[in-house]
Design a protein around this motif. Structure first.
Motif: not given
Length: 327
Positions: A182-191
């Motif tokens: 990957a050139g960039a990785v974005a990970l999102i989870e509950p706050g």
């Protein structure tokens, strides 16, 4: 307010209108209970078209808002990053593809990897009338989050609200797999504290792999938060439609989606000196900012007084999650 694109909002309303509201509300109640429990054993089980539609109505606006906020912040810190390809792993009905396309007009090819056939079907129908070609022409693949499979290869790889559905022992391998090509990785989870801990561990692994944090952190050093004492998270406000309120048995016309995230890339980004990590406390004549800084760790309650002129005005306008300059 993080508003869904008109084409997505209209398509989602049309899909929800195919099912009786009581049936959707029943599915939402069951799915929301499972979502709030937040572990792998309670990941949503979508047994019918109504379940899939209810899940999209319940979660897609909030997921879009969180992912769009995270990616927009990353874009502001890496202005030279203009991805042309995206793979959204565990993409559900495609919220992250819509969000990425809204942030980066450069996107030309998007791929959604999802294991639930019903979610793929609904995602395709929602995307069919999209104004952006990258969404409308997205490729949908049925598959699992599988570190033994070939690594996702794209300029941007996204994974939102999925780490918490995976067994603890596999998460490190999954992060390695996502970042491999990957050139960039974005990970999102509950706050939540648990969501933040998952992001904290993933962030450390991404740095170990040679990537640089674009957002939210102003540095690549270890997170200065003491585990168990606090957690890093942000919020995106989104409006609720009348149907959305009925499905959630809610009275307010908006909701705040709290999320934790990390975006990392292979190039060094333009990072702020600090990040505002709580709502600014605005008093008469001064503002208190809780900051995570590049060189001094956490600095709670940094006072900016009216005597400081432009900085005070900037502090009055600042919001939770904004960057902050020491100059």
């Amino acid at each position: 307010m993080a508003v869904l694109p008109d084409d997505l909002s209209s398509a989602l309303d049309e899909e929800l209108a195919r099912h009786p509201v009581p049936r959707l509300a029943q599915s939402v109640d069951r799915l929301s209970t499972r979502y709030r429990q937040g572990d792998a054993a309670t990941s949503p089980i979508l047994n019918s078209e109504a379940d899939v539609a209810a899940y999209a109505g319940y979660r897609m606006p909030a997921t879009y808002a969180a992912v769009q906020a995270a990616l927009a912040e990353a874009a502001s810190r890496a202005p030279g990053f203009e991805p042309r390809t995206q793979i959204d792993v565990g993409g559900g009905t495609g919220a992250a593809v819509w969000a990425a396309a809204a942030v980066w007009p450069s996107l030309a090819k998007c791929t959604v990897l999802e294991q639930v056939a019903g979610a793929i079907g609904l995602g395709k129908r929602l995307a069919a009338g999209a104004g952006r070609a990258a969404v409308r022409d997205a490729e949908w693949r049925r598959g699992f989050v599988d570190p033994a499979a070939p690594a996702p290869e794209a300029d941007l790889v996204t994974l939102s609200y999925v780490l918490g559905e995976l067994p603890d022992a596999t998460r490190d391998d999954v992060v390695r797999w996502l970042a491999a090509k990957a050139g960039a990785v974005a990970l999102i989870e509950p706050g939540t504290p648990a969501g933040y801990e998952r992001i904290r561990a993933a962030r450390a692994r991404l740095i170990d792999l040679g990537l640089h944090v674009v957002a939210p952190c102003p540095h690549d050093a270890a997170c200065p938060i003491v585990p168990g004492q606090d957690w890093c998270h942000f919020a995106a406000r989104l409006p609720r439609s009348g149907l959305h309120r009925r499905l959630k048995a809610a009275t307010l016309g908006f909701e705040d989606e709290k999320f934790a995230y990390v975006v990392a890339t292979r190039s060094t980004p333009e990072r702020p000196d600090a990040r505002i990590v709580r709502h600014p406390k605005k008093h008469k004549g001064w503002v208190a900012l809780d900051l995570c800084t590049a060189g001094e760790g956490l600095k709670p309650g940094v006072a900016v007084s009216k005597k400081q002129g432009p900085r005070y005005r900037a502090a009055r306008d600042a919001e939770w999650g904004d960057g902050w300059s020491s100059a």
